[in-house]
Design a protein around this motif. Structure first.
Motif, mmCIF file in Angstrom:
data_model
loop_
_atom_site.group_PDB
_atom_site.id
_atom_site.type_symbol
_atom_site.label_atom_id
_atom_site.label_comp_id
_atom_site.label_asym_id
_atom_site.label_seq_id
_atom_site.Cartn_x
_atom_site.Cartn_y
_atom_site.Cartn_z
ATOM 1 N N GLN A 55 0.811 -1.225 0.000
ATOM 2 C CA GLN A 55 0.000 0.000 0.000
ATOM 3 C C GLN A 55 0.839 1.267 0.000
ATOM 4 O O GLN A 55 0.361 2.327 -0.401
ATOM 5 N N ASN A 56 2.087 1.171 0.475
ATOM 6 C CA ASN A 56 2.950 2.354 0.536
ATOM 7 C C ASN A 56 4.410 1.913 0.564
ATOM 8 O O ASN A 56 4.700 0.716 0.682
ATOM 9 N N GLN A 57 5.311 2.870 0.466
ATOM 10 C CA GLN A 57 6.738 2.532 0.409
ATOM 11 C C GLN A 57 7.242 1.912 1.702
ATOM 12 O O GLN A 57 8.091 1.027 1.668
ATOM 13 N N ASN A 58 6.743 2.350 2.841
ATOM 14 C CA ASN A 58 7.178 1.743 4.100
ATOM 15 C C ASN A 58 6.846 0.257 4.122
ATOM 16 O O ASN A 58 7.671 -0.569 4.528
ATOM 17 N N GLN A 59 5.628 -0.083 3.704
ATOM 18 C CA GLN A 59 5.232 -1.484 3.664
ATOM 19 C C GLN A 59 6.066 -2.240 2.631
ATOM 20 O O GLN A 59 6.498 -3.368 2.876
#
Length: 127
Positions: A55-59
């Protein structure tokens, strides 16, 4: 086995166990739409692709770290990892297994599942 180059030949059962470890690592980081494509019958570059979305870059990077740790525990080091902390697509090459991690948008754009439609799709539950 030279663990820097992963030159060991694995049985089909051993490979499926390694793929399972990658899938479990991805699931531990709540990866979305995890797909496994057996490309061994249509390509010499690898036996399996594992494809997942974040869902996002951290994930995305948490998924990368989890897969890399799981592969290390199986005695494998990545031959190469393409992508960096700003990337929205990360390719992790473990020889017989290649892991593709995407943002949802990039996954739709590149559509590896369509490109490799000659491969056999395997659900994570089947592995």
């Amino acid at each position: 086995m030279d663990d820097m180059t992963n030159e060991k030949q694995f049985t089909k059962e051993e490979l499926r166990g390694i793929v399972k470890a990658a899938v479990l690592a991805l699931e531990s980081k709540l990866a979305q739409d995890v797909e496994i494509i057996d490309i061994g019958g249509v390509s010499v570059i690898a036996d399996y692709f594992v494809v997942a979305s974040a869902q996002n870059q951290n994930q995305l990077h948490a998924m990368q770290d989890a897969v890399d740790e799981a592969m290390y525990k199986k005695g494998l080091n990545a031959r190469s990892i393409e992508g960096n902390r700003q990337s929205t697509w990360i390719l992790m090459d473990y020889g017989d297994i290649i892991v593709h991690l995407f943002s949802a948008e990039d996954r739709l754009f590149y559509n590896l599942e369509k490109i490799w439609s000659d491969g056999v799709r395997i659900s994570p539950e089947e592995i």
